[in-house]
Design an enzyme around this catalytic site. Structure first.
Site, PDB file in Angstrom:
ATOM      1  N   PHE A  57      33.063  47.429  30.457  1.00 15.41           N
ATOM      2  CA  PHE A  57      34.472  46.693  30.179  1.00 15.41           C
ATOM      3  C   PHE A  57      34.797  48.251  28.672  1.00 15.41           C
ATOM      4  O   PHE A  57      33.888  48.643  28.891  1.00 15.41           O
ATOM      5  CB  PHE A  57      33.983  46.027  29.458  1.00 15.41           C
ATOM      6  CG  PHE A  57      33.574  43.919  30.916  1.00 15.41           C
ATOM      7  CD1 PHE A  57      35.165  43.303  30.796  1.00 15.41           C
ATOM      8  CD2 PHE A  57      32.901  44.659  31.139  1.00 15.41           C
ATOM      9  CE1 PHE A  57      35.031  42.083  31.304  1.00 15.41           C
ATOM     10  CE2 PHE A  57      32.973  42.976  32.223  1.00 15.41           C
ATOM     11  CZ  PHE A  57      33.485  41.733  32.700  1.00 15.41           C
ATOM     12  N   ILE A  81      42.368  45.455  33.341  1.00 12.68           N
ATOM     13  CA  ILE A  81      42.524  44.219  33.650  1.00 12.68           C
ATOM     14  C   ILE A  81      40.795  44.192  34.403  1.00 12.68           C
ATOM     15  O   ILE A  81      40.668  45.772  35.362  1.00 12.68           O
ATOM     16  CB  ILE A  81      43.651  44.439  34.716  1.00 12.68           C
ATOM     17  CG1 ILE A  81      43.160  42.088  35.649  1.00 12.68           C
ATOM     18  CG2 ILE A  81      44.086  44.727  35.432  1.00 12.68           C
ATOM     19  CD1 ILE A  81      44.435  42.123  36.459  1.00 12.68           C
ATOM     20  N   SER A  82      39.558  43.464  34.141  1.00 12.01           N
ATOM     21  CA  SER A  82      38.855  44.146  35.048  1.00 12.01           C
ATOM     22  C   SER A  82      39.265  43.904  36.304  1.00 12.01           C
ATOM     23  O   SER A  82      39.995  43.158  37.178  1.00 12.01           O
ATOM     24  CB  SER A  82      37.586  42.384  34.847  1.00 12.01           C
ATOM     25  OG  SER A  82      37.698  42.847  33.314  1.00 12.01           O
ATOM     26  N   ALA A  83      37.873  43.952  37.119  1.00  8.51           N
ATOM     27  CA  ALA A  83      38.158  44.254  38.950  1.00  8.51           C
ATOM     28  C   ALA A  83      37.713  42.769  39.313  1.00  8.51           C
ATOM     29  O   ALA A  83      37.039  41.797  38.840  1.00  8.51           O
ATOM     30  CB  ALA A  83      36.570  45.408  39.098  1.00  8.51           C
ATOM     31  N   ARG A  86      47.130  38.385  41.765  1.00  8.03           N
ATOM     32  CA  ARG A  86      47.097  39.663  41.243  1.00  8.03           C
ATOM     33  C   ARG A  86      48.050  40.628  40.752  1.00  8.03           C
ATOM     34  O   ARG A  86      48.118  41.516  39.843  1.00  8.03           O
ATOM     35  CB  ARG A  86      46.074  40.410  41.498  1.00  8.03           C
ATOM     36  CG  ARG A  86      45.183  40.833  40.342  1.00  8.03           C
ATOM     37  CD  ARG A  86      44.003  41.315  41.079  1.00  8.03           C
ATOM     38  NE  ARG A  86      42.991  43.079  40.671  1.00  8.03           N
ATOM     39  CZ  ARG A  86      42.446  42.728  39.438  1.00  8.03           C
ATOM     40  NH1 ARG A  86      42.089  41.781  38.769  1.00  8.03           N
ATOM     41  NH2 ARG A  86      42.422  43.784  39.182  1.00  8.03           N
TER      42      ARG A  86
END
Length: 236
Positions: free
Chosen positions: A223, A54-56, A30
């Site tokens: 989101f 960027i999502s968790a 990541r």
């Protein structure tokens, strides 16, 4: 915290259950996909510019868990709103490697016909940045052979390369775009966040015989909206 500790914690919490998902997330580091390396392994979403996040990691894990059964060697996969390119790389890893959870950790990538992950985003700078991120590590560099990037409106899908066995959408809407459901192969799965009273990541599976769509809520998560390039940049 480092990459391996992050994945271990996702396993311990039950967010990662599938061995293929674990292998993909251990391979795709990541830190190469976030602007602030010191925050790479924090389990929260992060801004990457252009009013995009960027999502968790836990959300990525749950979305990959839902899509994995539908991704096999030779599958065609679509990543809508590919953003940082992180989940594109994870999808490519799932595609290139054995579908068997019982293979040992040294299992080889599936031979020649390994399908393709098509990643689409309407921000060209994000596409270009994704390519640089993928090239930053030998593990993800190897995945580039089965990824094709497209600049465009992902809500319309990619009719010329459809149908898709699996579709990931990285932004929220009130319902899946009709074009994406049309381009989903019978027996395939689309996963995306749906806006109701709260935003819920939801899996949509198309019945292989009746083409009826069945849905299942996976988790609540924040989101950014699935919208046009003009509206997205206006909010930046």
């Amino acid at each position: 915290m480092n990459q391996q500790f992050l994945i271990d914690s996702l396993k311990f919490s039950g967010r990662i259950r599938n061995l293929r998902v674990e292998r993909a997330m251990r391979c795709v580091d990541r830190q190469h996909f976030v602007p602030k390396v010191e925050r790479a392994y924090i389990n929260t979403p992060q801004s990457i510019g252009f009013h995009v996040t960027i999502s968790a990691p836990y959300v990525h894990a749950l979305m990959l868990e839902a899509l994995t059964p539908f991704i096999r060697p030779g599958s065609t996969v679509l990543d809508v709103g590919s953003g940082s390119g992180y989940i594109t790389a994870c999808l490519a890893h799932l595609l290139m490697h054995s579908a068997s959870e019982e293979d040992d950790q040294n299992s080889s990538p599936s031979p020649p016909m390994r399908g393709c992950v098509h990643a689409i985003d309407h921000v060209k700078d994000l596409i270009d940045r994704s390519k640089v991120s993928l090239a930053a590590d030998p593990c993800t560099t190897a995945l580039m052979q089965c990824i094709q990037f497209h600049v465009g409106d992902g809500r319309k899908g990619l009719p010329k390369v459809a149908p898709f066995d699996a579709i990931h959408v990285g932004a929220a809407a009130k319902a899946p775009p009709p074009a994406l459901l049309q381009q989903l192969r019978p027996g395939g799965c689309l996963v995306m966040p749906i806006v109701n009273e709260v935003t819920q990541v939801t899996a949509f599976v198309k019945d292989p015989l009746t083409f009826e769509i069945f849905e299942r809520v996976i988790t609540d998560a924040p989101f950014v909206p699935l919208t046009s390039l003009t509206k997205q940049l206006a909010n930046n």
